[in-house]
Design a protein around this motif. Sequence first.
Motif, PDB file in Angstrom:
ATOM      1  N   THR A   1       0.778  -1.195   0.120  1.00  0.00           N
ATOM      2  CA  THR A   1       0.155   0.006   0.157  1.00  0.00           C
ATOM      3  C   THR A   1       0.977   1.384   0.175  1.00  0.00           C
ATOM      4  O   THR A   1       1.658   1.494   0.921  1.00  0.00           O
ATOM      5  N   PRO A   2       0.641   2.135  -0.907  1.00  0.00           N
ATOM      6  CA  PRO A   2       1.462   3.204  -0.931  1.00  0.00           C
ATOM      7  C   PRO A   2       0.937   4.473   0.051  1.00  0.00           C
ATOM      8  O   PRO A   2      -0.595   4.501   0.228  1.00  0.00           O
ATOM      9  N   TYR A   3       1.607   5.295   0.532  1.00  0.00           N
ATOM     10  CA  TYR A   3       1.137   6.296   1.405  1.00  0.00           C
ATOM     11  C   TYR A   3       1.986   7.561   1.100  1.00  0.00           C
ATOM     12  O   TYR A   3       3.071   7.444   0.765  1.00  0.00           O
TER      13      TYR A   3
ATOM     14  N   ALA B   1       1.054   6.760 -10.549  1.00  0.00           N
ATOM     15  CA  ALA B   1      -0.215   6.570 -10.954  1.00  0.00           C
ATOM     16  C   ALA B   1      -0.646   5.015 -11.062  1.00  0.00           C
ATOM     17  O   ALA B   1       0.165   4.306 -11.617  1.00  0.00           O
ATOM     18  N   ASP B   2      -1.634   4.524 -10.632  1.00  0.00           N
ATOM     19  CA  ASP B   2      -2.245   3.226 -10.651  1.00  0.00           C
ATOM     20  C   ASP B   2      -1.291   2.187 -10.372  1.00  0.00           C
ATOM     21  O   ASP B   2      -0.987   1.261 -11.037  1.00  0.00           O
ATOM     22  N   ARG B   3      -0.727   2.633  -9.040  1.00  0.00           N
ATOM     23  CA  ARG B   3       0.267   1.713  -8.510  1.00  0.00           C
ATOM     24  C   ARG B   3       1.521   1.623  -9.250  1.00  0.00           C
ATOM     25  O   ARG B   3       2.283   0.599  -9.133  1.00  0.00           O
TER      26      ARG B   3
ATOM     27  N   TYR C   1      -5.465   7.037  -4.251  1.00  0.00           N
ATOM     28  CA  TYR C   1      -5.300   5.797  -4.688  1.00  0.00           C
ATOM     29  C   TYR C   1      -5.708   5.526  -6.121  1.00  0.00           C
ATOM     30  O   TYR C   1      -6.520   6.372  -6.888  1.00  0.00           O
ATOM     31  N   PHE C   2      -5.091   4.245  -6.578  1.00  0.00           N
ATOM     32  CA  PHE C   2      -5.501   4.256  -8.145  1.00  0.00           C
ATOM     33  C   PHE C   2      -7.003   3.956  -8.418  1.00  0.00           C
ATOM     34  O   PHE C   2      -7.581   4.218  -9.355  1.00  0.00           O
ATOM     35  N   ASP C   3      -8.102   3.824  -7.162  1.00  0.00           N
ATOM     36  CA  ASP C   3      -9.295   3.800  -7.757  1.00  0.00           C
ATOM     37  C   ASP C   3     -10.169   4.887  -6.852  1.00  0.00           C
ATOM     38  O   ASP C   3     -11.376   4.694  -6.658  1.00  0.00           O
ATOM     39  N   GLY C   4      -9.468   5.877  -6.378  1.00  0.00           N
ATOM     40  CA  GLY C   4     -10.118   7.233  -5.769  1.00  0.00           C
ATOM     41  C   GLY C   4      -9.243   7.869  -4.780  1.00  0.00           C
ATOM     42  O   GLY C   4      -8.199   7.211  -4.244  1.00  0.00           O
ATOM     43  N   VAL C   5      -9.893   8.934  -4.492  1.00  0.00           N
ATOM     44  CA  VAL C   5      -9.136   9.607  -3.112  1.00  0.00           C
ATOM     45  C   VAL C   5      -9.909   9.443  -2.063  1.00  0.00           C
ATOM     46  O   VAL C   5     -11.057   9.142  -1.892  1.00  0.00           O
TER      47      VAL C   5
ATOM     48  N   ASP D   1      -8.765   6.594   7.247  1.00  0.00           N
ATOM     49  CA  ASP D   1     -10.004   5.816   7.055  1.00  0.00           C
ATOM     50  C   ASP D   1      -9.575   4.483   6.310  1.00  0.00           C
ATOM     51  O   ASP D   1     -10.113   3.563   6.287  1.00  0.00           O
ATOM     52  N   HIS D   2      -8.940   4.742   5.081  1.00  0.00           N
ATOM     53  CA  HIS D   2      -8.617   3.833   4.072  1.00  0.00           C
ATOM     54  C   HIS D   2      -7.796   2.627   4.820  1.00  0.00           C
ATOM     55  O   HIS D   2      -8.144   1.472   4.511  1.00  0.00           O
TER      56      HIS D   2
END
Length: 384
Positions: A60-62, A131-133, A231-235, A240-241
């Motif tokens: 997981t990126p952060y 972008a997109d991992r 994230y690749f599927d949205g902010v 929380d994530h």
Amino acid sequence: MIRSLLACLCLGALLCACAQEAPPAPPSPAYLPDGRPETLSSWGQLAVGGGELVLGEAVTPYHLATSLFTDYAQKLRTVWIPADAGPAGYDPEGAFDFPVGTVITKTFYYPRAQGGFDHVALAGAGMAHYADRRLDLTQVRLIETRVLVHRETGWVALPYIWNDAQTEATLARAGGFIDLVLVSEAGDQALGYAVPNVNQCAGCHETDTMDGVGARPIGPRARHMNTDFEYFDGVANQIDHWSELGLLTGSPASDDAPRNVAWHGELPLTGEALDHAARAYLDINCSHCHSRTGPADTSGLYLEADEPVGPHLGVCKLPIAAGRGTGNHRYDIVPGSAEDSILTHRLASVQSDVMMPELGRALSHEEGVALIAAWIDAMSGGCG
């Protein structure tokens, strides 16, 4: 004749497709309970191919609300926790309590600039090419990746330096120096980028000299993590994530968690915006040493974001054993006069026995110095 021509065209297209290496499949991350692997790929956190750097499965990126300055390098941070290790425990003040098996990485890179492989561009906030991992290696140069792994005996820090082919990073226990040319609108500037050695990594990460734990993560704290990430599927908000993913347990909703402001070099600022940005900047750049439990605890200068304004924040405080670092100034902070303050003098310096932080940079962070100078100049009172 037409069939033969079509066959040749198809064959040519196939050969061209084969010549362009496809991006790699996400690697399988590994927890290595002992030893010092010679290659970064042994960890399975990242993989390179087809001009891209790809994150491993479930890696997981952060990022941090306000980032530590490292000679204008951009950073790709990741965390991976083995599925059977359980989530990290939330802590409102300190680093999250990551289980044994956790692997954290931080990859330092620069945008490429015209002029050759050693020419890199000065850029603003990080993650611009992610972008997109995936990280586009046709646009950036990888410099180093630092691995922080939580083993049964504690956290172990390992630095890896990327090769010129940008295909692999190898262990550099003794650290290293990389000659670069930093290209900006102001012109070209030589940069001797320093990769820390194993002991220096461990030293910076020993943020509590009292409890005997040794090294631990610095960035993954509630106040640094409580910010949005694309994230690749949205902010989504990172706290929380992480809770939704099962990476973090015991956390409140992000609205109820501590939060530092996100500052990425924006100037000028005034009022509360200036104060919050300055405190966040000092917190991430300085407080891992300058706290009541850090390596600089005897200095009496504590720079955490919630430190009350007063002598321990440096206001009208006489330095302790600063030597040449004072620049012949009397106080750490002179309200209303950044020019007379030791704090700005040391932040602006690039002399090894003067500059602060002592490690992690060869350049002065011009925007950061300007931020702290504006913050001090906006204070009222003086030191009498």
